[in-house]
Design an enzyme around this catalytic site. Sequence first.
Site, PDB file in Angstrom:
ATOM      1  N   GLU A  65       0.844  -1.200   0.000  1.00  0.00           N
ATOM      2  CA  GLU A  65       0.000   0.000   0.000  1.00  0.00           C
ATOM      3  C   GLU A  65       0.879   1.250   0.000  1.00  0.00           C
ATOM      4  OE1 GLU A  65      -2.170  -0.204   3.619  1.00  0.00           O
ATOM      5  OE2 GLU A  65      -2.841  -2.255   3.296  1.00  0.00           O
ATOM      6  N   LYS A  90       2.161   4.589   1.520  1.00  0.00           N
ATOM      7  CA  LYS A  90       2.231   5.133   2.882  1.00  0.00           C
ATOM      8  C   LYS A  90       1.938   6.633   2.796  1.00  0.00           C
ATOM      9  CE  LYS A  90       5.037   5.265   7.048  1.00  0.00           C
ATOM     10  NZ  LYS A  90       4.807   6.694   7.309  1.00  0.00           N
ATOM     11  N   ASP A 142       1.288  10.370   3.888  1.00  0.00           N
ATOM     12  CA  ASP A 142       1.977  11.168   4.894  1.00  0.00           C
ATOM     13  C   ASP A 142       1.006  12.185   5.496  1.00  0.00           C
ATOM     14  OD1 ASP A 142       4.053  11.982   6.446  1.00  0.00           O
ATOM     15  OD2 ASP A 142       4.987  13.245   4.930  1.00  0.00           O
ATOM     16  N   TYR A 181      -7.198   0.031   7.085  1.00  0.00           N
ATOM     17  CA  TYR A 181      -7.141  -1.173   7.941  1.00  0.00           C
ATOM     18  C   TYR A 181      -8.443  -1.338   8.709  1.00  0.00           C
ATOM     19  CZ  TYR A 181      -5.068  -4.833  10.841  1.00  0.00           C
ATOM     20  OH  TYR A 181      -4.783  -6.034  11.438  1.00  0.00           O
ATOM     21  N   LYS A 215      10.602   3.134   3.606  1.00  0.00           N
ATOM     22  CA  LYS A 215      10.672   4.578   3.411  1.00  0.00           C
ATOM     23  C   LYS A 215      11.479   4.896   2.149  1.00  0.00           C
ATOM     24  CE  LYS A 215       8.523   6.339   7.009  1.00  0.00           C
ATOM     25  NZ  LYS A 215       9.157   7.455   7.671  1.00  0.00           N
ATOM     26  N   CYS A 257      31.469  18.822  30.130  1.00  0.00           N
ATOM     27  CA  CYS A 257      30.026  19.077  30.000  1.00  0.00           C
ATOM     28  C   CYS A 257      29.772  20.570  29.828  1.00  0.00           C
ATOM     29  CB  CYS A 257      29.281  18.564  31.237  1.00  0.00           C
ATOM     30  SG  CYS A 257      27.512  18.967  31.226  1.00  0.00           S
ATOM     31  N   CYS A 287      27.585  21.815  33.205  1.00  0.00           N
ATOM     32  CA  CYS A 287      28.041  21.811  34.597  1.00  0.00           C
ATOM     33  C   CYS A 287      29.557  21.720  34.742  1.00  0.00           C
ATOM     34  CB  CYS A 287      27.379  20.678  35.376  1.00  0.00           C
ATOM     35  SG  CYS A 287      27.950  19.024  34.903  1.00  0.00           S
ATOM     36  N   CYS A 340      27.762  12.923  30.580  1.00  0.00           N
ATOM     37  CA  CYS A 340      28.122  13.695  31.760  1.00  0.00           C
ATOM     38  C   CYS A 340      27.748  12.837  32.972  1.00  0.00           C
ATOM     39  CB  CYS A 340      27.366  15.020  31.804  1.00  0.00           C
ATOM     40  SG  CYS A 340      27.534  15.877  33.386  1.00  0.00           S
ATOM     41  N   CYS A 361      23.616  18.117  37.421  1.00  0.00           N
ATOM     42  CA  CYS A 361      23.701  18.751  36.098  1.00  0.00           C
ATOM     43  C   CYS A 361      22.298  19.197  35.697  1.00  0.00           C
ATOM     44  CB  CYS A 361      24.278  17.759  35.087  1.00  0.00           C
ATOM     45  SG  CYS A 361      24.509  18.454  33.432  1.00  0.00           S
TER      46      CYS A 361
END
Length: 665
Positions: free
Chosen positions: A110, A112, A114, A223, A309, A404, A407, A422, A428
């Site tokens: 089928e 797809k 969007d 469906y 896809k 990081c 922090c 981190c 943090c």
Amino acid sequence: MAIKEKIDELRAELHRHNYNYYVLNAPEISDKEFDDMLNELQELESTYPEYEDENSPTMRVGSDINKNFVQVAHKYPMLSLANTYSEAEVSDFYDRVRKALNEDFEVCCEMKYDGTSISLTYENGRLVRAVTRGDGEKGDDVTDNVKTIRSIPLVLHGDTYPPSFEIRGEILMPWSVFEELNREKEAREEPLFANPRNAASGTLKLQNSTIVASRKLDAYLYYLLGDNLPCDGHYENLQEAAGWGFKISDLTRKCKTLDEIFEFINYWDVERKNLPVATDGIVLKVNSLKQQKNLGFTAKSPRWAIAYKFQAERALTRLNKVTYQVGRTGAITPVANLEPVQLSGTVVKRASLHNADIISGLDLHIGDMVYLEKGGEIIPKITGVDKDARSFMLGEKVEFISICPECGSKLVRFEGEAAHYCPNETACPPQIKGKIEHFISRKAMNIDGLGPETVDTFYRLELIHNPADLYDLTIDDIKDLERMGDKSAENIIVGIEKSKEVPFERVIFALGIRFVGETVAKKIARSFVDVDELEQADLEKLIGIDEIGEKIAQSILAYFGNATNRELITRLKTAGLQLYRTEEDLSGYTDKLAGKSIVISGVFTHHSRDEYKELIERNGGKNVGSISAKTSFILAGDNMGPAKLEKANKLGITIMSEDDFLKLI
């Protein structure tokens, strides 16, 4: 003619003409004749309100009365499909199905579409409810808005449909409508819609159905679900549904071989660009409903269907700089900041670079011209660098950070993982806020009224530092905050109080223990009486639980080995959260299969494989994937694999039929 008969006749005629125009694309009367008939019906309904009908054709014009949406649970969960991006992955899917079924099967191919997913429920031939996908378990009731979509029948044709059934599909905004809508928004200097999918989704959630009606949405249904469907074949059911008045794509094809599937995919990869609505791939479904049932589901998607896809469009743009984001688990995500570029209907300014290895592999420099694609035509990603475009103006080489950005802690990278983390998980800021946002989320504690912005405000004002602080908040603490007020404050406090009713398994998930998702949280909740028993568990005990390996077990041990986390648990217990199994949690569970390791093989009649796995767990047994000397018995359906049968006979393992197993439990 009596008034009631006249109204019924007008309704029947308008339903028929609406179907001819919007589904068959074969009108029998002019637009003016249709409008005159509709106006006549509106006048009669206004004069004789006792003949009101919620599925009258006059409902198509919508109402300017604003309505809030009510959440409705789906009778059948609306799961997402696993995505594939290559012919090799399609072949793998086909081989997995063939091996699992061990019999001939057909695949329904089928388009797809969007758009935005919708579930429609019909009873006695009349539309009674339309619900969005939501989180898959429940969605918003948008019935009034859906009634304005003229390709969706309010009353069905004929009398061969089941008395009650559900049909699912995609609500779409055609390209022509999308482009006209954006032209109007541009003229009013309003922000444009990014793409037809976003426009359709946003329109469906408008609270004024008159505006929804003006947007001219369309729909394709794909469906059918219910207890009394006309056929075992998915494709055949769709053809029946077309006869009841549903708009079913005539592009769908039933395939018997892999070559036929690839022929369909390759044709539509090119021709889809000529369709009046957006598409982004092909959906492949095993056609037989019985075979679908036997294949079952994973935690997130059906095993009998995948989405292929189409390859994404590609654009070329300049890399201006790289910034770094810290997630709730401490994972550091590098983000490319780009010169804005149009790609697949949207303007892209940023793209994830994922991790240090990706950056190194691309050999990125600031100022590089980079190739950009959308993974699955949704998420932007950099796929390459145009090194021929480099000049003496090229900036410095992009090197992954070691500290990081939030922090200042030194980053760590665990063996076997691509991401840097981190380690400062209790101090943090993005990690703290991320853990609280996870804690309050719908699938966890589901605290109404709280969202990321509110969490950020509470954290910034030092009202909360961890999830337990939520249970110390009062209305007086928050009612005078900006954009809050008494009512909003009351709703938040009520939502926090109500979260104390959330069952043990969801509280475990809400804690945000690394690698412990919804499924693992359920396994844990069924294996321990309370959180104290879980805290005392050793590595051996944890690994003995189905689906928990050493990585997850070590993460759980590390979580409870942290004094800050133990203090959090103590405060949550004091607040009254259900960090224990209740009688209700245990209802339906037995120990009839305690200590038994069971392999499932073959095709079943009474239940799907997933349902049998659930039954095994509910009765204390353990599901295992392969046969060994430790296997207690094999639950065998039809067409059991010959290799498994041979190994079972060699090891002298009992083979139990479906009926005998059901008697046993």
